[in-house]
Scaffold this motif. Structure first.
Motif, mmCIF file in Angstrom:
data_model
loop_
_atom_site.group_PDB
_atom_site.id
_atom_site.type_symbol
_atom_site.label_atom_id
_atom_site.label_comp_id
_atom_site.label_asym_id
_atom_site.label_seq_id
_atom_site.Cartn_x
_atom_site.Cartn_y
_atom_site.Cartn_z
ATOM 1 N N GLN A 167 0.445 -1.179 -0.030
ATOM 2 C CA GLN A 167 -0.158 -0.081 0.390
ATOM 3 C C GLN A 167 1.101 1.074 0.165
ATOM 4 O O GLN A 167 2.075 1.256 0.259
ATOM 5 C CB GLN A 167 -0.978 -0.135 1.099
ATOM 6 C CG GLN A 167 -1.453 -1.401 0.989
ATOM 7 C CD GLN A 167 -2.245 -1.932 2.689
ATOM 8 O OE1 GLN A 167 -2.229 -2.669 2.887
ATOM 9 N NE2 GLN A 167 -2.954 -1.067 2.610
ATOM 10 N N ARG A 168 0.302 1.855 -0.721
ATOM 11 C CA ARG A 168 1.140 3.718 -0.891
ATOM 12 C C ARG A 168 1.697 4.211 1.034
ATOM 13 O O ARG A 168 3.355 4.839 0.779
ATOM 14 C CB ARG A 168 -0.145 4.432 -0.634
ATOM 15 C CG ARG A 168 -0.459 4.086 -2.383
ATOM 16 C CD ARG A 168 -1.094 5.537 -3.263
ATOM 17 N NE ARG A 168 -1.664 4.744 -4.097
ATOM 18 C CZ ARG A 168 -2.519 5.953 -5.482
ATOM 19 N NH1 ARG A 168 -2.937 6.950 -4.816
ATOM 20 N NH2 ARG A 168 -3.013 5.179 -6.085
ATOM 21 N N ALA B 262 5.865 4.158 1.278
ATOM 22 C CA ALA B 262 6.275 4.775 0.347
ATOM 23 C C ALA B 262 7.436 4.997 0.798
ATOM 24 O O ALA B 262 8.251 5.469 0.271
ATOM 25 C CB ALA B 262 5.536 6.097 1.144
ATOM 26 N N VAL C 113 -0.046 0.512 -3.993
ATOM 27 C CA VAL C 113 0.484 1.362 -4.885
ATOM 28 C C VAL C 113 0.114 0.740 -6.881
ATOM 29 O O VAL C 113 -0.189 -0.823 -6.428
ATOM 30 C CB VAL C 113 1.993 0.838 -4.999
ATOM 31 C CG1 VAL C 113 2.558 1.508 -3.422
ATOM 32 C CG2 VAL C 113 2.549 -0.607 -5.464
#
Length: 192
Positions: free
Chosen positions: A18-19, A23, A69
């Motif tokens: 996930q973003r 990150a 993502v």
């Protein structure tokens, strides 16, 4: 070699890509590229792909950071398991999803190495699965400011110790993406 009866199949598990989770992850783009490589292979070979998506107070459902993502695309027919704990099995329907598909062996990718990936590796093994970690397709962010080793050491250590994991009737193992065999555990490369 799984201890789960009539579960001859292997599934590719994609954990928390996930973003917000990745990150600032170590070698983020390389890990995503390897997961895409494995997704292509699994889909071509008819291997189930199961996506896991975490949420909590800092990453609520439907927030921008909660989304996967953009470089990784889940297909509509690929199961999505929502979780709130590190272990992807804990208080989720993951076991039911895998049972429906006759899965007794997991090939694990994703993030964060030192939290959700490790928890899921152990969670799968204690529940009777053979669990193979893809050593170059998981990642973690740098938590050295909090006393943890740098992420490359966290990843290397996890790869090392998981290579030798086993329990009665089941086993772990670590392989690189290019070496993944989606076949049953008896013929899988890199099993301990």
């Amino acid at each position: 070699m799984t201890t789960l009866a009539d579960r001859p199949h292997t599934a590719l598990l994609v954990i928390d890509m996930q973003r917000d989770v990745v990150a600032a992850a170590h070698r983020r783009d390389e890990v995503i590229a390897r997961i895409n490589f494995l997704l292509d292979r699994a889909r071509a070979e008819g291997v189930p792909v199961v996506w896991v998506q975490h949420s909590d107070a800092d990453m609520p459902i439907d927030s921008e950071g909660w989304r996967f993502v953009p470089e990784l695309v889940r297909r509509d027919d690929e199961p999505l398991v929502h979780k709130r704990f590190g272990d992807s099995f804990e208080a989720t329907e993951l076991e039911e999803v895998l049972a429906e598909r006759g899965v007794g062996r997991l090939v694990v990718t994703g993030a964060q190495t030192d939290v959700c990936v490790r928890s899921t590796l152990h969670g799968g093994l204690v529940r009777g699965y053979d669990v193979t970690l893809v050593g170059d397709a998981h990642t973690a962010e740098d938590r050295s400011a909090h006393g943890a080793p740098p992420p490359e050491q966290v990843i290397a250590h996890t790869n090392l110790y998981w290579r030798f994991q086993s329990a009665p009737g089941r086993r772990g193992g670590t392989v690189n993406a290019a070496e993944v065999d989606f076949g049953p555990a008896e013929r899988a490369t890199g099993a301990a």
